[in-house]
Structures are given as C-alpha cells and as structure tokens.
Design an enzyme around this catalytic site. Structure first.
Site, PDB file in Angstrom:
ATOM      1  CG  ASP A 709       9.456   1.773  -5.860  1.00 57.79           C
ATOM      2  OD1 ASP A 709      10.137   1.274  -6.778  1.00 57.79           O
ATOM      3  OD2 ASP A 709       8.384   1.276  -5.472  1.00 57.79           O
TER       4      ASP A 709
HETATM    5  C1  BGC Z   1       8.312  -1.382  -7.684  1.00 56.74           C
HETATM    6  C2  BGC Z   1       9.499  -1.897  -6.915  1.00 56.74           C
HETATM    7  C3  BGC Z   1      10.531  -2.447  -7.860  1.00 56.74           C
HETATM    8  C4  BGC Z   1      10.919  -1.372  -8.852  1.00 56.74           C
HETATM    9  C5  BGC Z   1      11.950  -1.829  -9.860  1.00 56.74           C
HETATM   10  C6  BGC Z   1       8.715  -0.440  -8.796  1.00 56.74           C
HETATM   11  O1  BGC Z   1       7.646  -0.169  -9.621  1.00 56.74           O
HETATM   12  O2  BGC Z   1       7.412  -0.756  -6.819  1.00 56.74           O
HETATM   13  O3  BGC Z   1       9.104  -2.899  -6.012  1.00 56.74           O
HETATM   14  O4  BGC Z   1      11.638  -2.932  -7.167  1.00 56.74           O
HETATM   15  O5  BGC Z   1       9.760  -0.963  -9.569  1.00 56.74           O
HETATM   16  O6  BGC Z   1      11.413  -2.724 -10.754  1.00 56.74           O
END
Ligand code: BGC
Length: 765
Positions: A709
């Site tokens: 993530d």
């Molecule tokens: C989230 C993800 C997301 C990523 C990119 C993170 O903060 O948990 O679900 O895909 O950011 O935006």
C-alpha cells in the site's frame, strides 16, 4: 493500423475506445449501468401495507437534507470525480407526473444545504435542518405521504465513533426530532437511507408509524434517479443484505474491543463474524433486526423442486424459481450448509452458493443451479482436534438450506454423511499469533488457546540468475521472444533492479504514482489509479469519470454478471485514459460497522466477497488492465492503520480474512495484489514472508505481482525478502543497494521481484 505494444504508456495518446472515435469515459452507457446497479443494490427492508411502490401521481413531501446533499460514495482513494451527481429530489422530479413533489419543502432544504456549503460544510457531513412548523403543516395539507431521507459520509483514514457525539450508526438528535415530527403527522412514511455502511435500523423496523424503508447505500452519480426508479416501481427491488442488522452497535461482538487500543485489535470473536455470530451463539438471534441475505420485493417468488446431485467431489443443487406475484422482478436464492457440531467449533450456517434470476414476469419460471466443492465445507484445524494445521471435514451429517436469507430457508431433504474425519488439505502453521487472550466458541463461551513465541519461517530464495545476453536487450525483445525474461533480468545492473522495485512519479490524469520508467530498455511508465467506485482521477486534471455505487451496494445485487460488466466498463475508462493498473477491488471484511472504509468493501461474508470480487476482476482483466485486490489482509480498522497490529487466530485469518483473496486468486487470477498497512500477529503484512511466500504463493499458487500500500513506513529490504515485489508510492533504492552490498539481500531475491513486475508489464497491452 496495428496497435503498438504499450502505445498508451509510451505516448499517452488520446485514443477513444468508443465507436467512431467517441470517448467512453463517463459515457451514457456506463452511467446507465451505474444507475441500474444502484437500483439493483438497494435493499427493501420494510414495506407494510405495500406502501411501495407509490401510487402513480401521488403527492409526496420529501424531508431531510439528504434529498439535496446526496452522498454518491465515500471519500479518500475510493472517491471519484464526476461531472454531476443526481440527488434524490432531482431523481424524483425526473419522473415527471409519476410523483408530485411538495416543492416549498424541498426548496427549504435546497436553501439550507446551499447555505451550509457556502459556510464551508462538506457533502454529507453536517447535521439535519430543523423543519419549520408552518412548512410541516402545509406539507401535511398537501399530502399524507412523507419520504424521509438520511445520509452518511465516511472516508479512508478515519473510523466512526458510533456514539452520540459522532452520529453515524445512530441518528443525531436533530434527525430524531425530524423523524418524530414527520411520523406524528403523516400516515404514510417511507425512509430512504443514503449510507455507506450499516447503521441502526431498529428505529424504523420497530416503529409502526413507519411503513417502508429502502436501504439505498451510496449509489454513485445516478443514485437519486435509481431511488426514484424504486419508489415509482419502474424497478422492483431485488437487493439483499450483505451484513447483519443488529439492534444496537454493542450487539456486534467487535464493538467492545474496537477502541481498546490504537496499537492493536484483538479479534476475539474469532470466526464468528456477522451472521456466523448472530445465528450461532445462543441468545444472539434475538438481537438481529434484519438477517444476512434479507431483502423484500414488490412481487413474490416460490422456489420449487430442489434436486441435489453429487459428482466429482462437488454438490450441485438445481431448483426452479417462479414469480408468483403481480409484478416483474428478480430473486436471489442462497444456499447455506451446516457442518456437524463436533471437535472443532462451528458456525450454525455458512453461505456456500447463490444465484440470481433474470427479470421474471408474473407467472414466469427459471431453472437455476448452484454448485460447490465438498472440501469448501472443511474447517481449519488450528489446534489439532483432528489433525493440526489441516483443513478437516469432521465426520457426521452435513445439512443444506435453500432460501432467501440466512433464516428464511428450507432444509433440503438431502444430507451429506461422512463416517470418518477427512483431511482435505495438509498445511503448516503460518502467521500464527504469539498471544491470544481468548477466542469465542459456538456456545458463547471463550477459550484461551495456548500460544507462545513463534519462530517465523523463512523461505530461501530458489531463483537463479540466468546468463546475461551478449548484447543489451530491451523489454520489447522479451515480448517479441528474441530473449528470455530471465536473461533480460540478468543484464540489469543493481541500480536498475532497485529502480524497478520502487514506484515512480506519476503522470497523466491519475494522482497515484506509477512503476517501470526505464526508457533505455523500452520500459515505459505504467500508471496506477484508484479505486472501487470508478476510475479515480486527479481533480486538477478536470477529467470526470463514471461513479458507480459503492462496493457494499454492488455486493447487495448478488449479481456476478452485473459485477463483471461494471469491472469491464470501469477498466475501459482506466484504459482510455492510459492507466494500466487499477487499484481495485477492495475486499476487507465488514467486521465492524465502525470501520470508516466499509463502503469500499463488500460484505461480512468472505464467500460472497470473494465471488463478487472475482467477477469484478474478470471484467477488469478482460481489458488487459491489471486488477489489484487489496488490502491483504485483516485491515478492518482505519485508526493508526499503518501501525495497528491485528491479533487474530490462524483459523479466523484463513477462514474469514484471507478466504475472499483465496477465491479471487483461484478463480480470477488477479495480475496484482496489494498488501495492507497493518501488522498481522506482530509482522507487517508487506514484510510478511509467511503470508506472501507461504500462503499466497506457496499454498494458493499465486504467480502475479504484489505491491505494497502507498507510503506504508515499512522496510523495503524486508519487503523484497518477503516477496512483496514493488514498493509504492516510491521505493528505497539506497537502502536496497546498501543491503545488496552488505549481503543482507541477495541479487536473486531482488531479481525475482523485478521479474514478476516485468511479467505484469509484458501482459499489459
Ligand atoms: C489506500 C489504498 C490506495 C492507495 C493509493 C492508500 O492510502 O489505502 O487503498 O490504493 O492509498 O491511493
């Protein structure tokens, strides 16, 4: 002209995907698909005296600021930028003379919402307006039919408190006052709930002054029109609940420990999540307002002639469904099994199949069937009641129930008998907890399992570097088969390997970063974009895309075909805008109504979650856009999400929190998977070799790429060693190089991650 490989990535051309060079992003066809899904995902919870659908031409007084302040979806990475959102008031007006709106009341709410926005309030996050007494009386003189609208908003990165200071699960004082004022005066009251996750339903379920209630969820950009489709009967509701509605927040077993600490969450309810808890633990059935799978229709159905067949380790149940009512409609039929109570504690019922009819006219019949593997009924024997660390079918009688919710189902005159305990899969203990205070058992008591320090398993790298080719080759040469991928990887310098293992600054319409970007080898930048409800663009790009209903609403359709269509439509928008990797679907389990991100996730049930997510992945990948199911795993709380430790038994991990991912891997082969921020039993998910090499790649045979993530504050070196291939939004190349030079990391360990990243690039069109 023949497409050039990676044409979109290299040149970011404006290449419309529609007929005659028209753009399909936010096109009418996709918007209509979104509207259809919003209507099909809505759940009719109450309809006394068949108040709904409303009679043609009836006057309606619409109460509540949500008629204007409609929430299309949640915030954060699951948001979308759209060119318009049709609210409930506009949706009802669009129906022309089918419903006559008491305009002064809606005008009052419109002005109220306008003033709130002007004062800086945000969509969905301000309290209800007081209803002026004179308007209330005038509205009553106009009609005896009131529609009460209520909305909720939540976002990534924040959980709900669920108490009176943060009205989310419960109504606020102002909302309660409005409901009282309206129900005291109007004889026909309909509730419309525009919410992203489970809220209190007892206040209308048990109130005889409220005749009807529709759970609309957050229905995307045409949610208001979809609501009107249902109110007028242009669409017959067919959505079914994907979560259990309990009497109070405290009835969910996850509530008491949810805020115990910012540092950890103890999953003491173990496998008894959602209906597995309410239908099993003595005394809990009574605490349910609406059971899992529940939803009414404007017509009636009968399920007939169930026939059961057993072949090749599978059980198939065939049956027919007839529309016995007076309106066209669709029905969802659900199959549950009940495993014998024995040595391993078990839920009373578990979903193992479902099917949805097409639109059946009155009197029309459809033959359907559902099928599942017998081994799917096995339980993970964590402590060795029969065979330690194995999936086990205990001996005894397995029963089956077919019906329209977890309770309203008929026991089938068929049983599956097993005279001996049977091991269906031999595994080994992985990701085990070092300490578990207690875990819930089927009789409502707790046991304290024996745990202790765990020596985490290591997975020696078996990758061997190939011979580097004599002269430099580009990745296109691999695509054109003039050199093998292994040789290509072998020619890369350490610097280049480190570069490829980390995210790169983005470009184009998305605001998440990309990966690749090594022009010397003809490797373009492959862009990623969020999110479950549609292609999420950078707002500065001024590009609007189709906002589909939130994942919970889509799950309530129980319609895998529709889900696949939405995956395909969304992926076409992703592709048209030159993005390659779509960070969706999100499949964490609805463990608690307090999780601020539930709207992005499907259900409390892992089987349904897995099936719906797999359908979406199939749709997405039909366009050669990589789906990225996320967040692996046990990410059920937003508070301190990067550092919170999910303390969970191995069994609950496998049967509840990993199950949906397993279904996706085995049925839909996602090209990418995203690990979560949190720790699992003390080890960060992204650094967790037991999770990635042990379970995901080892047990399930996953061959795709794994991303972290975004900006997760974990060690890139440890992630590479664990097989987490790419670190987003950017890597730590210097730390990788240092680890390579001091021997902490081998070139092979890094190269195998890069190889998997490149395999993904080669697949992208
Ligand atoms: C989230 C993800 C997301 C990523 C990119 C993170 O903060 O948990 O679900 O895909 O950011 O935006």
């Amino acid at each position: 002209m023949k497409n050039v490989k990676w044409q979109r990535q290299k040149y970011m051309p404006c290449l419309p995907l529609g007929n005659r060079q028209t753009r399909i992003t936010e096109c009418e066809e996709h918007i209509q698909l979104s509207r259809r899904a919003a209507a099909e995902g809505a759940v009719l919870l109450k309809n006394e005296g068949e108040l709904l659908p409303l009679d043609k031409g009836v006057g309606v007084a619409i109460f509540g600021k949500a008629q204007i302040d409609y929430v299309k979806g949640g915030g954060g990475s699951g948001n979308t930028n759209v060119s318009y959102v049709r609210n409930i008031y506009q949706g009802i007006c669009a129906k022309g003379d089918k419903l006559r709106v008491f305009e002064p009341l809606s005008f009052y709410y419109r002005e109220y919402v306008k003033a709130q926005y002007a004062a800086g309030a945000e969509n969905g996050i301000f309290d209800e307006a007081e209803v002026p007494a004179d308007l209330l009386e005038k509205a009553r003189a106009f009609t005896d039919t009131a529609i009460i609208t209520l909305c909720r908003y939540s976002s990534e990165g924040k959980d709900r408190k669920g108490d009176k200071t943060d009205p989310y699960f419960y109504l606020s004082g102002a909302e309660r006052q409005m409901v009282e004022a309206v129900t005291d005066r109007f004889s026909k009251v309909v509730i419309l709930l525009n919410v992203g996750a489970m809220i209190d339903t007892s206040w209308f379920a048990y109130n005889p002054k409220i005749s009807a209630a529709l759970m609309l969820w957050q229905g995307g950009m045409e949610g208001g029109l979809a609501a009107a489709d249902l109110l007028t009967g242009d669409v017959t509701p067919s959505g079914k609940l994907v979560d259990t509605c309990a009497v109070s927040l405290e009835d969910y077993p996850s509530t008491s420990g949810f805020y115990e600490s910012d540092d950890y969450v103890k999953y003491t309810e173990d496998i008894f999540v959602g209906y597995r808890y309410f239908e099993t633990v003595p005394g809990k059935k009574e605490r349910v307002v609406y059971p899992f799978g529940y939803g009414l229709s404007y017509t009636t159905f009968s399920i007939e002639n169930p026939a059961v067949f057993r072949t090749d380790g599978r059980i198939t149940v065939a049956f027919s469904v007839t529309n016995t009512g007076k309106r066209a409609g669709r029905e969802v039929v659900q199959l549950y099994y009940s495993a014998p109570r024995g040595l391993i504690t078990k839920p009373a019922r578990e979903l193992c199949g479902f099917a949805k009819t097409g639109l059946l006219e009155p009197g029309q019949r459809q033959e359907l069937s559902v099928s599942f593997a017998i081994s799917d009924m096995a339980s993970y024997d964590e402590y060795g009641a029969v065979a330690k660390s194995c999936y086990v079918l205990e001996k005894g009688t397995y029963r089956f129930y077919l019906g329209t919710d977890v309770r309203t189902c008929e026991k089938l005159p068929y049983t599956y008998e097993l005279s001996e305990h049977t091991v269906t899969e031999r595994l080994r203990s992985l990701c085990a907890p070092e300490k578990l205070d207690r875990v819930l058992l089927e009789d409502g008591s707790y046991s304290t399992p024996e745990c202790g320090p765990v020596a985490r398993k290591t997975f020696p790298c078996t990758y061997r570097m190939a011979e580097a080719p004599g002269e430099p080759h580009s990745l296109l040469d691999v695509y054109n088969k003039s050199v093998s991928l292994d040789s290509f990887v072998a020619q890369l310098t350490d610097d280049e390997l480190c570069h490829l293992a980390g995210g790169q600054p983005g470009c184009g319409v998305s605001n998440t970063s990309g990966m690749g970007q090594l022009p010397g080898y003809d490797i373009p930048l492959f862009m990623t974009a969020d999110g479950p409800a549609g292609l999420r663009t950078f707002s500065g790009s001024r590009l609007s895309t189709t906002a589909f209903p939130v994942a919970t609403a889509l799950a309530c359709t129980w319609d895998t075909e529709l889900m696949e269509k939405i995956g395909r439509a969304g992926a076409m928008e992703v592709k048209e805008n030159n993005v390659a990797i779509w960070l969706t679907p999100a499949l964490n389990i609805h463990r608690s109504p307090l999780c601020g991100r539930n709207f992005e996730y499907f259900s409390e049930d892992p089987f349904l979650t897995g099936k719906m997510a797999a359908a979406k992945i199939r749709g997405i990948q039909s366009q050669h856009i990589a789906a990225t199911p996320k967040h692996l795993a046990v990410n059920n709380k937003e508070t301190n999400r990067k550092f919170s430790d999910s303390i969970v038994s191995e069994r609950a991990l496998r049967e509840i929190y990993l199950r949906a991912f397993e279904i996706c891997v085995k049925e839909a082969n996602p090209k990418a998977i995203m690990t979560s921020y949190n720790l699992i039993n003390g080890v960060p998910a992204s650094e967790n070799a037991e999770l990635i090499y042990g379970i995901l790649r080892g047990e399930w045979g996953y061959r795709g790429m794994i991303t972290t993530d975004w900006d997760n504050n974990k060690s890139h070196v440890k992630e590479v060693k664990a097989g987490n291939d790419v670190k987003m939004s950017h890597g730590e190349p210097e730390k990788l190089k240092e680890a390579l030079s001091n021997g902490e990391l081998s070139r092979e360990e890094l190269a195998v991650c890069v190889k998997r990243i490149l395999e993904l690039f080669l697949w992208i069109e």
